[in-house]
Motif scaffolding. Structure first.
Motif, PDB file in Angstrom:
ATOM      1  N   GLN A  70       0.838  -1.195   0.000  1.00  0.00           N
ATOM      2  CA  GLN A  70       0.000   0.000   0.000  1.00  0.00           C
ATOM      3  C   GLN A  70       0.870   1.241   0.000  1.00  0.00           C
ATOM      4  OE1 GLN A  70      -1.310   1.999   3.675  1.00  0.00           O
ATOM      5  NE2 GLN A  70      -1.676  -0.069   4.500  1.00  0.00           N
ATOM      6  N   THR A  86       1.514  -4.473   3.553  1.00  0.00           N
ATOM      7  CA  THR A  86       0.060  -4.534   3.384  1.00  0.00           C
ATOM      8  C   THR A  86      -0.677  -3.681   4.396  1.00  0.00           C
ATOM      9  OG1 THR A  86       0.337  -6.816   2.620  1.00  0.00           O
ATOM     10  CG2 THR A  86      -1.901  -6.090   3.175  1.00  0.00           C
ATOM     11  N   THR A 105      -6.575  -4.511   9.091  1.00  0.00           N
ATOM     12  CA  THR A 105      -6.546  -4.889   7.679  1.00  0.00           C
ATOM     13  C   THR A 105      -7.909  -4.661   7.046  1.00  0.00           C
ATOM     14  OG1 THR A 105      -4.787  -6.516   8.025  1.00  0.00           O
ATOM     15  CG2 THR A 105      -6.139  -6.787   6.067  1.00  0.00           C
ATOM     16  N   LEU A 109      -8.243  -1.827   4.191  1.00  0.00           N
ATOM     17  CA  LEU A 109      -8.279  -2.424   2.854  1.00  0.00           C
ATOM     18  C   LEU A 109      -9.633  -3.001   2.461  1.00  0.00           C
ATOM     19  CD1 LEU A 109      -4.810  -4.025   3.283  1.00  0.00           C
ATOM     20  CD2 LEU A 109      -5.390  -2.565   1.342  1.00  0.00           C
ATOM     21  N   PRO A 150      -8.960  -5.805  -2.888  1.00  0.00           N
ATOM     22  CA  PRO A 150      -8.921  -4.736  -1.894  1.00  0.00           C
ATOM     23  C   PRO A 150      -9.820  -3.562  -2.280  1.00  0.00           C
ATOM     24  CG  PRO A 150      -6.706  -5.479  -2.425  1.00  0.00           C
ATOM     25  CD  PRO A 150      -7.621  -6.120  -3.425  1.00  0.00           C
ATOM     26  N   PRO A 152      -9.641  -0.127  -0.707  1.00  0.00           N
ATOM     27  CA  PRO A 152      -8.961   0.697   0.297  1.00  0.00           C
ATOM     28  C   PRO A 152      -9.762   1.917   0.735  1.00  0.00           C
ATOM     29  CG  PRO A 152      -7.664   0.539  -1.747  1.00  0.00           C
ATOM     30  CD  PRO A 152      -8.928  -0.194  -1.968  1.00  0.00           C
ATOM     31  N   THR A 160      -2.734   0.794  -4.072  1.00  0.00           N
ATOM     32  CA  THR A 160      -2.259  -0.545  -3.722  1.00  0.00           C
ATOM     33  C   THR A 160      -1.628  -1.191  -4.946  1.00  0.00           C
ATOM     34  OG1 THR A 160      -4.381  -1.608  -4.248  1.00  0.00           O
ATOM     35  CG2 THR A 160      -4.048  -0.877  -1.965  1.00  0.00           C
TER      36      THR A 160
END
Length: 202
Positions: A70, A86, A105, A109, A150, A152, A160
């Motif tokens: 990222q 990540t 996470t 994401l 993902p 985000p 990403t």
């Protein structure tokens, strides 16, 4: 390896509800052995010379063995606009690092790992020249797999990318990465190699 639970809510440190915009984020201070010794407000813990606190770093891979990177959002006060692993962050005081890694996470994401496993710890002291802040961290490492696309949060992540080991080396030579990135990556490599096998050349 344990399976990651899906986390849908951003809970407060007390666990009693969502975090409000006014509620200060508290970090868990630790000694050199990783034993909790107190708490400190997030920004204060990062101001020079820094206070040693608990953190986590996540490395997720797709089925082809590519690492999900990222680029941190430009609006972040610490290390904005640089590439990193990540996901990384800090458990709330009393929160298990595994639970914090899974929670954050999902928050950043929009995906939950299909697999997430502990990969050891690493302690480091990394000043950030751009901001003057200091990362004095006892970092819990996690590796895992991601199968969903993902989504985000733009307030956290600007971009990403999935990369092979060779592509990561090229990118790392060409653009800025977080001060802690290579330290946590190197510490996680044994677990990454076990997870990915020959995929991606890690």
């Amino acid at each position: 390896m344990p399976t990651t639970p899906v986390t849908l809510a951003h809970s407060s440190p007390s666990g009693l509800g969502p975090v409000s915009a006014e509620e200060p984020i508290m970090l868990e201070l630790v000694d050199e052995a990783g034993v909790t010794i107190g708490t400190a407000e997030k920004l204060a813990a990062h101001q020079a010379p820094g206070q040693l606190h608990r953190a986590f770093s996540v490395f997720l891979f797709d089925e082809a063995g590519r690492l999900l990177l990222q680029r941190r959002a430009l609006g972040k006060y610490h290390s904005p606009g640089v590439w990193s692993n990540t996901c990384c962050g800090h458990p709330y005081p009393g929160e298990a690092p595994f639970a914090a890694a899974a929670r954050r996470t999902y928050e950043e994401l929009g995906v939950s790992p299909s697999l997430l496993a502990e990969a050891g710890t690493v302690r480091y002291n990394h000043p950030d020249p751009a901001s003057g802040l200091v990362e004095q961290e006892f970092n819990h490492l996690f590796v895992g797999l991601v199968q969903a696309t993902p989504l985000p949060d733009p307030e956290e992540i600007g971009e990403t990318a999935f990369v092979t080991a060779d592509e990561l080396a090229e990118r790392h030579a060409a653009v800025p990465f977080s001060a802690w990135f290579m330290t946590v990556l190197d510490a996680a490599r044994p677990a990454i190699k076990e997870l990915t096998g020959q995929s991606g050349g890690w």
